[in-house]
Design a protein around this motif. Structure first.
Motif, short mmCIF file in Angstrom:
data_model
loop_
_atom_site.label_atom_id
_atom_site.label_comp_id
_atom_site.label_asym_id
_atom_site.label_seq_id
_atom_site.Cartn_x
_atom_site.Cartn_y
_atom_site.Cartn_z
N HIS A 24 0.68 -1.18 0.02
CA HIS A 24 -0.07 -0.05 0.05
C HIS A 24 0.90 1.30 0.07
CE1 HIS A 24 0.81 0.31 4.26
NE2 HIS A 24 0.42 -0.87 4.54
N VAL A 27 2.40 4.88 4.68
CA VAL A 27 1.71 5.50 5.76
C VAL A 27 2.30 5.92 7.15
CG1 VAL A 27 -0.55 4.67 5.27
CG2 VAL A 27 0.85 3.19 6.80
N GLU A 31 -4.18 7.02 11.72
CA GLU A 31 -5.03 7.47 11.00
C GLU A 31 -4.76 7.18 9.72
OE1 GLU A 31 -8.07 8.47 12.24
OE2 GLU A 31 -7.18 7.87 14.02
N GLU A 32 -3.77 7.45 9.24
CA GLU A 32 -3.51 7.03 7.58
C GLU A 32 -3.56 5.71 7.30
OE1 GLU A 32 0.33 8.64 6.82
OE2 GLU A 32 -0.24 10.70 6.99
N LYS A 34 -5.38 3.20 8.75
CA LYS A 34 -6.88 3.21 8.88
C LYS A 34 -7.39 3.25 7.47
CE LYS A 34 -8.04 4.01 13.46
NZ LYS A 34 -8.97 4.72 14.55
N LYS A 35 -6.93 4.13 6.74
CA LYS A 35 -7.48 4.23 5.33
C LYS A 35 -6.98 3.20 4.31
CE LYS A 35 -7.42 9.52 5.99
NZ LYS A 35 -6.93 10.52 5.65
N VAL A 36 -5.69 2.42 4.47
CA VAL A 36 -5.42 1.52 3.56
C VAL A 36 -5.58 0.10 4.18
CG1 VAL A 36 -3.58 3.18 2.78
CG2 VAL A 36 -3.02 1.62 4.71
N HIS A 37 -6.21 -0.07 5.41
CA HIS A 37 -5.99 -1.74 5.77
C HIS A 37 -7.53 -2.27 5.82
CE1 HIS A 37 -7.53 -0.29 9.79
NE2 HIS A 37 -6.17 -0.10 10.04
N ASP A 38 -8.44 -1.42 4.92
CA ASP A 38 -9.75 -2.19 4.77
C ASP A 38 -9.29 -3.38 3.96
OD1 ASP A 38 -11.11 -0.22 6.31
OD2 ASP A 38 -11.58 0.81 4.32
#
Length: 167
Positions: A24, A27, A31-32, A34-38
């Motif tokens: 990815h 990060v 907070e950053e 969280k946006k990529v680990h879905d």
């Protein structure tokens, strides 16, 4: 020279540890991340590299939503007053830069200078996620295998209720 990601993965293989890694964008904060680990299963974690007033080094590993009170933590882990370790010390000991702190960096702590604290709540998760020495990927590992990895390096990780209870 710090270990490479490939050397880390080779060690996992030698230890019979299965991991899965997702690439990815870099990060630098929870907070950053969280946006990529879905879509990446398991507990996502944060890592605090600290130094106490006597010079002892500590790596506190907890779930990303955990509250770690650095004023209360010393009584819980048996240290003196904690402050965050400076970037040059982080690189010297764990071989990583700020934003990439990970228990996998213990591969570089050949002198076993770091005390390793694994938060009890985190260790209830079956699978855990950490950067593989760089913040451009996330590696999933079984919680039990994390302990196996850390012990194989010569460290004695302690499972401690270091985080504050969730509200």
């Amino acid at each position: 020279m710090p270990a490479t990601r490939q050397e880390l993965f080779d060690l996992f293989g030698k230890l019979g540890i299965t991991t899965k890694t997702a690439e990815h964008p870099p990060v630098f904060t929870v907070e950053e991340a969280k946006k990529v680990h879905d879509g990446i299963p398991g507990g996502h974690c944060k890592n605090l590299f600290c130094k106490d007033e006597k010079g002892a080094l500590w790596l506190i590993v907890a779930l990303e939503d955990s509250v770690i009170n650095l004023k209360a933590a010393p009584a819980r882990i048996g240290s003196k007053r904690l402050t965050f370790g400076k970037p040059d010390l982080l690189m010297e000991i764990l071989g990583v830069e700020p934003g990439s702190v990970t228990p996998f960096g213990l591969i570089n702590d050949r002198e076993l200078r770091t005390n390793v604290i694994l938060d009890a709540r985190m260790m209830k998760e079956e699978m855990l996620n950490f950067h593989p020495l760089q913040n451009t990927a996330t590696t999933t590992i079984a919680a039990a295998d994390l302990v196996t990895f850390i012990k194989a390096l010569g460290h004695n990780p302690r499972v401690v209720e270091v985080s504050d209870p969730l509200p």
